[in-house]
Design a protein around this motif. Structure first.
Motif, PDB file in Angstrom:
ATOM      1  N   ASP A  69       9.724  -8.189   9.021  1.00 34.93           N
ATOM      2  CA  ASP A  69      10.115  -6.863   8.541  1.00 34.93           C
ATOM      3  C   ASP A  69      10.969  -6.148   9.593  1.00 34.93           C
ATOM      4  OD1 ASP A  69      10.298  -4.267   7.619  1.00 34.93           O
ATOM      5  OD2 ASP A  69       8.245  -4.221   6.834  1.00 34.93           O
ATOM      6  N   ARG A  70      12.242  -6.047   9.308  1.00 30.99           N
ATOM      7  CA  ARG A  70      13.199  -5.484  10.281  1.00 30.99           C
ATOM      8  C   ARG A  70      12.961  -3.999  10.549  1.00 30.99           C
ATOM      9  NH1 ARG A  70      15.217  -8.938  13.328  1.00 30.99           N
ATOM     10  NH2 ARG A  70      16.867  -7.461  13.890  1.00 30.99           N
ATOM     11  N   LYS A  71      12.266  -3.323   9.663  1.00 29.24           N
ATOM     12  CA  LYS A  71      12.046  -1.870   9.853  1.00 29.24           C
ATOM     13  C   LYS A  71      11.008  -1.589  10.948  1.00 29.24           C
ATOM     14  CE  LYS A  71      10.823  -0.644   5.629  1.00 29.24           C
ATOM     15  NZ  LYS A  71      10.744  -1.989   4.994  1.00 29.24           N
ATOM     16  N   ILE A  72      10.211  -2.594  11.267  1.00 33.46           N
ATOM     17  CA  ILE A  72       9.112  -2.390  12.222  1.00 33.46           C
ATOM     18  C   ILE A  72       9.636  -2.433  13.650  1.00 33.46           C
ATOM     19  CG2 ILE A  72       6.901  -3.334  13.024  1.00 33.46           C
ATOM     20  CD1 ILE A  72       6.883  -2.056  10.182  1.00 33.46           C
ATOM     21  N   LYS A  73       9.367  -1.364  14.398  1.00 34.46           N
ATOM     22  CA  LYS A  73       9.952  -1.249  15.738  1.00 34.46           C
ATOM     23  C   LYS A  73       8.923  -1.091  16.855  1.00 34.46           C
ATOM     24  CE  LYS A  73      14.463   0.608  14.488  1.00 34.46           C
ATOM     25  NZ  LYS A  73      14.375   0.796  13.032  1.00 34.46           N
ATOM     26  N   PHE A  74       7.694  -0.763  16.490  1.00 30.69           N
ATOM     27  CA  PHE A  74       6.691  -0.444  17.519  1.00 30.69           C
ATOM     28  C   PHE A  74       5.473  -1.356  17.373  1.00 30.69           C
ATOM     29  CE2 PHE A  74       9.155   3.308  16.432  1.00 30.69           C
ATOM     30  CZ  PHE A  74       9.716   3.586  17.666  1.00 30.69           C
ATOM     31  N   PHE A  75       5.018  -1.875  18.493  1.00 31.20           N
ATOM     32  CA  PHE A  75       3.944  -2.877  18.469  1.00 31.20           C
ATOM     33  C   PHE A  75       2.908  -2.544  19.542  1.00 31.20           C
ATOM     34  CE2 PHE A  75       8.042  -4.651  17.406  1.00 31.20           C
ATOM     35  CZ  PHE A  75       7.817  -5.289  16.199  1.00 31.20           C
ATOM     36  N   SER A  76       1.668  -2.874  19.254  1.00 35.24           N
ATOM     37  CA  SER A  76       0.650  -2.706  20.290  1.00 35.24           C
ATOM     38  C   SER A  76      -0.487  -3.692  20.063  1.00 35.24           C
ATOM     39  CB  SER A  76       0.113  -1.266  20.303  1.00 35.24           C
ATOM     40  OG  SER A  76      -0.514  -0.965  19.073  1.00 35.24           O
ATOM     41  N   ILE A  77      -1.158  -4.023  21.157  1.00 31.83           N
ATOM     42  CA  ILE A  77      -2.402  -4.801  21.081  1.00 31.83           C
ATOM     43  C   ILE A  77      -3.485  -3.892  21.645  1.00 31.83           C
ATOM     44  CG2 ILE A  77      -3.659  -6.833  21.889  1.00 31.83           C
ATOM     45  CD1 ILE A  77      -0.969  -8.303  22.089  1.00 31.83           C
ATOM     46  N   ASN A  78      -4.512  -3.656  20.851  1.00 30.37           N
ATOM     47  CA  ASN A  78      -5.539  -2.668  21.220  1.00 30.37           C
ATOM     48  C   ASN A  78      -6.906  -3.316  21.306  1.00 30.37           C
ATOM     49  OD1 ASN A  78      -3.708  -0.198  20.832  1.00 30.37           O
ATOM     50  ND2 ASN A  78      -3.457  -1.367  18.949  1.00 30.37           N
ATOM     51  N   TRP A  79      -7.734  -2.761  22.188  1.00 26.29           N
ATOM     52  CA  TRP A  79      -9.062  -3.354  22.372  1.00 26.29           C
ATOM     53  C   TRP A  79     -10.057  -2.238  22.702  1.00 26.29           C
ATOM     54  CZ3 TRP A  79     -10.112  -7.707  26.551  1.00 26.29           C
ATOM     55  CH2 TRP A  79     -11.404  -8.226  26.360  1.00 26.29           C
ATOM     56  N   ASN A  80     -11.081  -2.133  21.884  1.00 23.22           N
ATOM     57  CA  ASN A  80     -12.229  -1.281  22.214  1.00 23.22           C
ATOM     58  C   ASN A  80     -13.354  -2.247  22.558  1.00 23.22           C
ATOM     59  OD1 ASN A  80     -10.732   0.959  21.116  1.00 23.22           O
ATOM     60  ND2 ASN A  80     -11.429   0.347  19.091  1.00 23.22           N
ATOM     61  N   TYR A  81     -13.752  -2.301  23.820  1.00 20.30           N
ATOM     62  CA  TYR A  81     -14.820  -3.227  24.192  1.00 20.30           C
ATOM     63  C   TYR A  81     -16.144  -2.482  24.274  1.00 20.30           C
ATOM     64  CZ  TYR A  81     -17.691  -6.566  26.768  1.00 20.30           C
ATOM     65  OH  TYR A  81     -18.708  -7.397  27.152  1.00 20.30           O
ATOM     66  N   MET A  82     -17.028  -2.786  23.348  1.00 22.36           N
ATOM     67  CA  MET A  82     -18.385  -2.255  23.237  1.00 22.36           C
ATOM     68  C   MET A  82     -18.422  -0.791  22.753  1.00 22.36           C
ATOM     69  SD  MET A  82     -20.294  -4.839  23.636  1.00 22.36           S
ATOM     70  CE  MET A  82     -21.979  -4.297  23.866  1.00 22.36           C
ATOM     71  N   PRO A  83     -19.561  -0.394  22.164  1.00 24.83           N
ATOM     72  CA  PRO A  83     -19.643   0.919  21.493  1.00 24.83           C
ATOM     73  C   PRO A  83     -19.269   2.155  22.320  1.00 24.83           C
ATOM     74  CG  PRO A  83     -21.449  -0.470  20.792  1.00 24.83           C
ATOM     75  CD  PRO A  83     -20.762  -1.209  21.914  1.00 24.83           C
ATOM     76  N   PRO A  84     -19.561   2.236  23.633  1.00 23.93           N
ATOM     77  CA  PRO A  84     -19.119   3.459  24.329  1.00 23.93           C
ATOM     78  C   PRO A  84     -17.596   3.661  24.272  1.00 23.93           C
ATOM     79  CG  PRO A  84     -20.763   2.322  25.643  1.00 23.93           C
ATOM     80  CD  PRO A  84     -20.402   1.393  24.504  1.00 23.93           C
ATOM     81  N   ALA A  85     -16.845   2.557  24.006  1.00 19.32           N
ATOM     82  CA  ALA A  85     -15.385   2.673  23.886  1.00 19.32           C
ATOM     83  C   ALA A  85     -14.968   2.878  22.437  1.00 19.32           C
ATOM     84  CB  ALA A  85     -14.721   1.413  24.445  1.00 19.32           C
ATOM     85  N   GLY A  86     -15.930   3.057  21.544  1.00 19.40           N
ATOM     86  CA  GLY A  86     -15.620   3.325  20.137  1.00 19.40           C
ATOM     87  C   GLY A  86     -15.679   2.103  19.247  1.00 19.40           C
ATOM     88  N   SER A  87     -16.019   0.947  19.805  1.00 15.64           N
ATOM     89  CA  SER A  87     -16.054  -0.256  18.979  1.00 15.64           C
ATOM     90  C   SER A  87     -17.226  -0.203  18.000  1.00 15.64           C
ATOM     91  CB  SER A  87     -16.190  -1.499  19.859  1.00 15.64           C
ATOM     92  OG  SER A  87     -16.176  -2.646  19.046  1.00 15.64           O
ATOM     93  N   SER A  88     -16.932  -0.432  16.716  1.00 18.05           N
ATOM     94  CA  SER A  88     -18.006  -0.385  15.714  1.00 18.05           C
ATOM     95  C   SER A  88     -18.618  -1.764  15.522  1.00 18.05           C
ATOM     96  CB  SER A  88     -17.465   0.143  14.386  1.00 18.05           C
ATOM     97  OG  SER A  88     -16.433  -0.700  13.923  1.00 18.05           O
ATOM     98  N   ILE A  89     -17.948  -2.792  16.043  1.00 14.31           N
ATOM     99  CA  ILE A  89     -18.457  -4.167  15.916  1.00 14.31           C
ATOM    100  C   ILE A  89     -18.501  -4.782  17.314  1.00 14.31           C
ATOM    101  CG2 ILE A  89     -17.930  -6.470  14.995  1.00 14.31           C
ATOM    102  CD1 ILE A  89     -16.775  -5.058  12.524  1.00 14.31           C
ATOM    103  N   VAL A  90     -19.688  -5.296  17.661  1.00 14.38           N
ATOM    104  CA  VAL A  90     -19.885  -5.847  19.012  1.00 14.38           C
ATOM    105  C   VAL A  90     -19.079  -7.128  19.225  1.00 14.38           C
ATOM    106  CG1 VAL A  90     -21.650  -7.040  20.396  1.00 14.38           C
ATOM    107  CG2 VAL A  90     -22.110  -4.736  19.508  1.00 14.38           C
TER     108      VAL A  90
END
Ligand SMILES: [Zn+2]
Length: 345
Positions: free
Chosen positions: A149-170
Motif C-alpha cells: 500500500d503506497r499510501k502508508i508512510k509511517f511504521f512502528s514496532i511496539n512492545w508492552n512487556y508485562m501488565p505494569p506497562a499496559g500489556s493485557s496479555i502476558v
C-alpha cells in the motif's frame, strides 16, 4: 550554523519547612526540561527512589487460568489471519514467531507478533536469540505493507512487556503497526526535524549524536549501526533510553542485521533495568517510508507500580497535561547504565 547547546532546562526549587529537619526552611530542587527535538517540557526531580522487585508469579498463573489466545494449543483457532492479498499465506512465520492481525484495530495495518510457544518469558531470558524471531517477523510484515500500500508512510514496532506497562496479555508479543497518519509523537519528531533543518541547515540527528558524545553525561555506547543514549527529557517515572540508527533513514534501509545489533543493545539495557528491580517496559521503534531528515530510532521506557499499594506510574501530569515527570535525572544513573551496557556477556 551549529546550535551550541540543544539541551535547555530551567533549574528551580520549591521553598518548604522540612518535617525531616524539624520544620526548618529548606528547598526542594526541580528542573523543567525542554526536549531538544520537539520542544515539549517535562519535570525532573532529585528524589531518592528504589523500586521493589515485583512478584509476577500470581499474575502469570492467573493469566493462564483466564485464557491465553496466544498459547500454541489455541493460537491458530483463536487469532485472526490476513486476507491473501495483504499477506500471502495469511500469516508471517519466522522461526518460532508468527504475525497475524491485531484484533484491536489501532490502524488499517496493525498486527501482533507472538514470540514463541512460551506463555511467559522472564525478563532475564530476553536475549537477542529469544527476541529475534518476533522482531524479524515484524520487520517483514512492515516491509510487506510498505510494498502493498503506497499510501502508508509511517511504521512502528511496539512492545508492552508485562501488565505494569499496559500489556493485557502476558504471552510475549510485539505490535507492529503501519499508518497513513503519524502518531502524535512521530509527528512531533518529523516537525522538529524540519524546524531544525530550516534553522540550522543541518541534520538534527547528526548534531544530536555529536553533542551527546562530546558531553558524555548521557552517552551509553554504540554497537555497530546503533547509538545508545539516555534521554535528556525522559518520558517515564524513571529515566528512559533511546537508540538511534544514524545511518538508517527509512524502513527500506533497516536490515535484519541492524535489528540483531539493536537487540544486543536492548538486552543490555534490560539487564540494567533488572538490576534496578524494574521488570516491565514499553518499547517503540519508529520508521518512515522516506523523509529527508528522519533517522530510525527507538525508545525504551521502564515501567513499574512505584509503591506497594500498586499505584500506576502514570498520573495527572502525563495523562491530562501531557507532561512527564521523572523522580531522578538521567545523568545521575548514566554511569551505572554504561557500566552494565559495556560489561562482557
Ligand atoms: Zn499464552
Amino acid at each position: 550554523m551549529v546550535q551550541e547547546n540543544m539541551f535547555k532546562k530551567i533549574s528551580s526549587s520549591a521553598r518548604i519547612l522540612n518535617p525531616f529537619k524539624s520544620h526548618t526552611p529548606d528547598e526542594l530542587p526541580f528542573e523543567i526540561r525542554f526536549d531538544p527535538l520537539t520542544g515539549e517540557t517535562g519535570r525532573v526531580f532529585h528524589l531518592p527512589f528504589k523500586a521493589e522487585k515485583p512478584d509476577f508469579e500470581k499474575t502469570v498463573k492467573r493469566s493462564k487460568e483466564i485464557f491465553c489466545p496466544f498459547c500454541p494449543e489455541v493460537l491458530a483457532k483463536s487469532t485472526p489471519a490476513f486476507p491473501e492479498d495483504i499477506v500471502p499465506g495469511s500469516r508471517i512465520t519466522v522461526g518460532s514467531a508468527s504475525v497475524f492481525p491485531n484484533m484491536v484495530p489501532f490502524d488499517q495495518y496493525a498486527a501482533v507478533a507472538v514470540f514463541s510457544e512460551r506463555h511467559f518469558i522472564p525478563m532475564e531470558e530476553l536475549t537477542p536469540r529469544t527476541m529475534g524471531d518476533a522482531f524479524f517477523a515484524s520487520l517483514r510484515f512492515l516491509k510487506r505493507i510498505q510494498d502493498f500500500d503506497r499510501k502508508i508512510k509511517f511504521f512502528s514496532i511496539n512492545w508492552n512487556y508485562m501488565p505494569p506497562a499496559g500489556s493485557s496479555i502476558v504471552h510475549p508479543h510485539l505490535q507492529p503497526s503501519a499508518s497513513e497518519v503519524p502518531t502524535n509523537h512521530l509527528r512531533r519528531q518529523m516537525e522538529g526535524l524540519e524546524r531544525y533543518f530550516e534553522k540550522y541547515k543541518r541534520n538534527y540527528w547528526a548534531d544530536f549524536v555529536e553533542q551527546e558524545k562530546s558531553l558524555g553525561e548521557r552517552y551509553i555506547g554504540e554497537i555497530g549501526s546503533t547509538f545508545w543514549v539516555m534521554n535528556f527529557l525522559p518520558f517515564g517515572f524513571l529515566p528512559d533510553v533511546s537508540c538511534i540508527l544514524p545511518e538508517r533513514g527509512s524502513l527500506s534501509e533497516l536490515t535484519e542485521e541492524d535489528i540483531t545489533l539493536f537487540l544486543s543493545g536492548l538486552s543490555r539495557i534490560l539487564r540494567y533495568f533488572l538490576e534496578q528491580n524494574v521488570y516491565s517496559f514499553n518499547l517503540a521503534l519508529f520508521c518512515v517510508r522516506r523523509a529527508e531528515n528522519f533517522r530510525v530510532n527507538a525508545r525504551i521506557c521502564p515501567r513499574l507500580l512505584p509503591r506497594p499499594i500498586g499505584n500506576s506510574d502514570i498520573a495527572c501530569p502525563q495523562m491530562l497535561h501531557g507532561e512527564s515527570y521523572t523522580v531522578y535525572s538521567p545523568e545521575s544513573v548514566c554511569g551505572a547504565v554504561r557500566e552494565v551496557f559495556q560489561r562482557e556477556d
